[in-house]
Design a protein around this motif. Structure first.
Motif, mmCIF file in Angstrom:
data_model
loop_
_atom_site.group_PDB
_atom_site.id
_atom_site.type_symbol
_atom_site.label_atom_id
_atom_site.label_comp_id
_atom_site.label_asym_id
_atom_site.label_seq_id
_atom_site.Cartn_x
_atom_site.Cartn_y
_atom_site.Cartn_z
ATOM 1 N N PHE A 292 -2.845 -21.950 86.258
ATOM 2 C CA PHE A 292 -2.227 -23.255 86.485
ATOM 3 C C PHE A 292 -3.185 -24.356 86.039
ATOM 4 O O PHE A 292 -3.372 -25.360 86.722
ATOM 5 C CB PHE A 292 -1.833 -23.403 87.953
ATOM 6 C CG PHE A 292 -0.694 -22.508 88.353
ATOM 7 C CD1 PHE A 292 0.615 -22.924 88.196
ATOM 8 C CD2 PHE A 292 -0.937 -21.241 88.839
ATOM 9 C CE1 PHE A 292 1.671 -22.096 88.540
ATOM 10 C CE2 PHE A 292 0.111 -20.401 89.189
ATOM 11 C CZ PHE A 292 1.423 -20.832 89.028
ATOM 12 N N GLN A 293 -3.765 -24.161 84.862
ATOM 13 C CA GLN A 293 -4.773 -25.083 84.324
ATOM 14 C C GLN A 293 -4.203 -26.477 84.072
ATOM 15 O O GLN A 293 -4.968 -27.458 83.984
ATOM 16 C CB GLN A 293 -5.339 -24.515 83.017
ATOM 17 C CG GLN A 293 -4.289 -24.342 81.950
ATOM 18 C CD GLN A 293 -4.735 -23.506 80.760
ATOM 19 O OE1 GLN A 293 -3.901 -23.076 80.005
ATOM 20 N NE2 GLN A 293 -5.998 -23.276 80.572
ATOM 21 N N ALA B 253 -5.315 -29.148 93.940
ATOM 22 C CA ALA B 253 -4.466 -29.023 95.133
ATOM 23 C C ALA B 253 -3.055 -28.551 94.786
ATOM 24 O O ALA B 253 -2.539 -27.609 95.404
ATOM 25 C CB ALA B 253 -4.450 -30.325 95.921
ATOM 26 N N PRO B 254 -2.373 -29.164 93.804
ATOM 27 C CA PRO B 254 -1.039 -28.649 93.464
ATOM 28 C C PRO B 254 -1.072 -27.254 92.834
ATOM 29 O O PRO B 254 -0.114 -26.485 92.996
ATOM 30 C CB PRO B 254 -0.475 -29.689 92.496
ATOM 31 C CG PRO B 254 -1.618 -30.523 92.067
ATOM 32 C CD PRO B 254 -2.639 -30.463 93.144
ATOM 33 N N ILE C 277 0.384 -21.532 93.709
ATOM 34 C CA ILE C 277 -0.015 -20.136 93.868
ATOM 35 C C ILE C 277 0.436 -19.592 95.218
ATOM 36 O O ILE C 277 0.992 -18.493 95.316
ATOM 37 C CB ILE C 277 -1.538 -20.009 93.690
ATOM 38 C CG1 ILE C 277 -1.917 -20.242 92.223
ATOM 39 C CG2 ILE C 277 -2.042 -18.649 94.149
ATOM 40 C CD1 ILE C 277 -3.408 -20.417 91.982
ATOM 41 N N ALA C 278 0.216 -20.365 96.275
ATOM 42 C CA ALA C 278 0.638 -19.924 97.610
ATOM 43 C C ALA C 278 2.152 -19.772 97.683
ATOM 44 O O ALA C 278 2.665 -18.852 98.343
ATOM 45 C CB ALA C 278 0.149 -20.918 98.657
ATOM 46 N N SER C 279 2.902 -20.641 97.005
ATOM 47 C CA SER C 279 4.360 -20.582 97.053
ATOM 48 C C SER C 279 4.909 -19.311 96.428
ATOM 49 O O SER C 279 6.039 -18.905 96.716
ATOM 50 C CB SER C 279 4.962 -21.799 96.345
ATOM 51 O OG SER C 279 4.868 -21.678 94.925
ATOM 52 N N ALA D 282 -7.554 -26.205 102.934
ATOM 53 C CA ALA D 282 -6.212 -26.689 103.246
ATOM 54 C C ALA D 282 -5.132 -25.750 102.719
ATOM 55 O O ALA D 282 -4.040 -25.660 103.298
ATOM 56 C CB ALA D 282 -6.017 -28.088 102.670
ATOM 57 N N SER D 283 -5.426 -25.030 101.646
ATOM 58 C CA SER D 283 -4.433 -24.139 101.049
ATOM 59 C C SER D 283 -4.223 -22.870 101.852
ATOM 60 O O SER D 283 -3.173 -22.219 101.744
ATOM 61 C CB SER D 283 -4.868 -23.756 99.625
ATOM 62 O OG SER D 283 -5.918 -22.793 99.646
#
Length: 292
Positions: free
Chosen positions: A16-17, A22-23, A28-30, A66-67
């Motif tokens: 996700f370069q 943060a986004p 990635i978590a999603s 935070a992630s």
């Protein structure tokens, strides 16, 4: 619905370069990942500022905390390790900052590359390999002082250590040091080396695995778009006792002027779909060795 992924299957933020950190972590978590590699490669991924001061280290660490994601490794660069003209003081200072970041985010290791982005040596092959080995040994001891490990991407198709012969010559120079190699299945394939033989040869020294697809001469194919037999590779890794992590490292661009530039909304959606598809292809292969 978020897909259920094996805990050992992570995603590099390099995938996700085009997003800020943060986004990128949120994306990635999603997708159901619980683990990342954190990209810190100028020209490939700017998620970690090159000029790392205390404020920057804390800002990156805060985003990671935070992630809720675990960090397996930081994929960094402290310059061309085979360059005899490099500023040694600046290089050691950069290494020390990256190691402090590695510890601050709770990562297992810092990963360094295997020399300049060129196959030809700066002096001679033996001299260049010796210099890379010397720097990695020093970095390995510095990492141990910070309570983390030092890994090297010893076979990278674009770099000085571009094939198995160079990588294994470097491994011999690192014998007795704490430095371990990581394996990128695509770089091995692009170099024309036999992936199964490389896995058997490197054995339990392999610390971590990067996953993407490749054909001879091209290491940047989407998973399923090349010649890598991921099931056979994972089975071979498990057979040699590999217990580490696997990370999808699927940049859309790398080592070009616009590598970390933004994307259109359609391109961003396509990137999410590509990572989701890659994870869905790999997850069953990771489950297969455990089921045997």
């Amino acid at each position: 619905m978020v897909q259920q992924l094996p805990e050992r299957l992570g995603c590099s933020t390099i995938s996700f370069q085009h997003l800020e950190l943060a986004p990128a972590l949120e994306a990635i978590a999603s997708l159901g990942f619980t683990e990342i590699d954190l990209g810190a490669l100028p020209g490939v991924c700017d998620h970690v500022p090159f000029d790392l001061d205390e404020a920057a280290i804390e800002a990156v660490a805060a985003d990671v905390r935070a992630s809720g994601l675990r960090v397996r490794s930081i994929n960094g660069d402290i310059g061309d390790l085979n360059d005899p003209a490099a500023d040694a003081f600046a290089r050691r200072a950069h290494l020390e900052r990256l190691l402090r970041l590695t510890a601050a985010v709770g990562a297992e290791a810092l990963v360094l590359p295997c020399g300049a982005l060129a196959h030809e040596p700066i002096r001679t092959e033996a001299e260049d390999l010796g210099l890379v080995g010397d720097w990695l040994r020093e970095a390995g001891h510095a990492a141990a002082d910070q309570g983390v490990a030092l890994w090297v991407e010893s076979l990278h198709f674009l770099r000085f250590g571009w094939n198995r012969a160079r990588a294994e010559a470097l491994h011999r120079l690192l014998t007795g040091s704490p430095v371990r190699p990581i394996l990128d299945v695509a770089h091995v394939t692009a170099a024309g080396d036999d992936l199964q033989d490389v896995i058997r040869s490197w054995g339990d020294r392999i610390a971590h695995v990067h996953l993407r697809d490749a054909v001879l001469g091209d290491f940047s194919r989407p998973i399923g778009g090349g010649e890598v037999d991921f099931g056979a590779a994972i089975a071979a890794l498990e057979a040699v006792g590999f217990t580490g992590g696997y990370a999808l490292e699927l940049p859309s661009r790398a080592y070009v002027d616009d590598a970390t530039s933004g994307m259109s909304d359609d391109a961003r959606a396509a990137r999410i779909d590509a990572i989701r598809d890659a994870a869905a292809r790999i997850a069953p292969e990771l489950a297969a060795p455990a089921a045997r």
